[in-house]
Design a protein around this motif. Sequence first.
Motif, mmCIF file in Angstrom:
data_model
loop_
_atom_site.group_PDB
_atom_site.id
_atom_site.type_symbol
_atom_site.label_atom_id
_atom_site.label_comp_id
_atom_site.label_asym_id
_atom_site.label_seq_id
_atom_site.Cartn_x
_atom_site.Cartn_y
_atom_site.Cartn_z
ATOM 1 N N VAL A 116 0.864 -1.179 0.000
ATOM 2 C CA VAL A 116 0.000 0.000 0.000
ATOM 3 C C VAL A 116 0.902 1.232 0.000
ATOM 4 N N PRO A 117 0.946 1.990 -1.091
ATOM 5 C CA PRO A 117 1.850 3.144 -1.156
ATOM 6 C C PRO A 117 1.369 4.332 -0.347
ATOM 7 N N GLY A 118 0.097 4.347 0.013
ATOM 8 C CA GLY A 118 -0.452 5.467 0.760
ATOM 9 C C GLY A 118 -1.951 5.318 0.879
ATOM 10 N N VAL B 101 2.320 12.925 5.520
ATOM 11 C CA VAL B 101 1.227 13.689 4.914
ATOM 12 C C VAL B 101 1.667 14.246 3.568
ATOM 13 N N SER B 102 0.894 13.943 2.533
ATOM 14 C CA SER B 102 1.157 14.471 1.200
ATOM 15 C C SER B 102 0.304 15.704 0.921
ATOM 16 N N GLN B 103 -0.965 15.650 1.344
ATOM 17 C CA GLN B 103 -1.871 16.781 1.100
ATOM 18 C C GLN B 103 -3.041 16.718 2.058
ATOM 19 N N ARG B 104 -3.480 17.888 2.487
ATOM 20 C CA ARG B 104 -4.712 18.013 3.278
ATOM 21 C C ARG B 104 -5.742 18.698 2.399
ATOM 22 N N GLN B 105 -6.916 18.094 2.299
ATOM 23 C CA GLN B 105 -7.946 18.585 1.397
ATOM 24 C C GLN B 105 -9.232 18.881 2.156
ATOM 25 N N ARG B 106 -10.062 19.712 1.568
ATOM 26 C CA ARG B 106 -11.407 19.958 2.104
ATOM 27 C C ARG B 106 -12.417 19.705 1.002
ATOM 28 N N LEU B 107 -13.434 18.935 1.331
ATOM 29 C CA LEU B 107 -14.535 18.679 0.405
ATOM 30 C C LEU B 107 -15.619 19.712 0.647
ATOM 31 N N TYR B 108 -16.067 20.346 -0.437
ATOM 32 C CA TYR B 108 -17.125 21.358 -0.381
ATOM 33 C C TYR B 108 -18.338 20.896 -1.181
#
Length: 290
Positions: free
Chosen positions: A100-102, A127-134
């Motif tokens: 599992v690469p991530g 952590v590669s990226q933190r995102q927000r779903l809108y």
Amino acid sequence: MRADDWYCTQDLTGFLTHAGGFLRSRPDLHTVALTVTETLRTSGLRAYGDEAPVFGVLELGGQVRAAYFRTPPHRLNVTPLTPDEADALAAHLVALDHSVPGVLAARETAEAFVAAWRRRAGGRGVVSQRQRLYRLGNLTVPQPLPAGRARPAGKADREQLVRWYHEFVEAVGDDAARNAAGWADSRIAYGGVTFWESEDGTPVSMAGVTPVVAGQIRIAPVYTPAHLRGRGYAGAVTAAVSRAALTSGVREVLLFTDLANPTSNSLYQRIGYRAVADFTAYDFRGARGF
């Protein structure tokens, strides 16, 4: 909770037959699973890479509780889990000898799975990226709009789409989910990209939309070349595709943003998008990660 409460398959049709109702029960939180499996169904199982994708379902008492998929070489994507469910999933994947690469999941789920993977497989999550779903609420078209107009991208725009897809991937600093040419061809086929073009007809920004699945679409990607930013083009084209989606009758219009980009988060909120949930992408280092 046991590892064998999860099961794994490479049969997309079987997976959707079994887990489709669960995925459609929360089309916002499950938007990535819904849109990726729709692409695999319509474009073929190698749409995201040369290896066959894998799918998994957690079922307890005859009821589907969670699901995952992975399109190698990309990260594992999993629906929201409790810590016990995340631990059972990690054990399940280790038992199957899966690398599992991530992982990409809702923030709490991603954190729980990273901890479980460390216990079960070793290594660490970065952590590669933190995102927000809108989700779109009441659409507010930005004023004043920049000069120009929105128009759908067509076959004559293929070269431009391929080039801008490469530029977008480089700008966000992540691996391309799809081959650029394949992405462009599939989007052209269903009218999945809109340009904002200047008064002389030159494209200056683009916004893509995923196919309609379970009454929802997701806007992705939104891209303006660096030398054209700050002129309102991204807001104009995003508002245009958002309005077109609402007019078409979809129930939910969604999009993700990078939380490290305050400009885009502020822009989408001004247009009328409201936060649903935060997601985190981790890459694994060592042990059974890459």
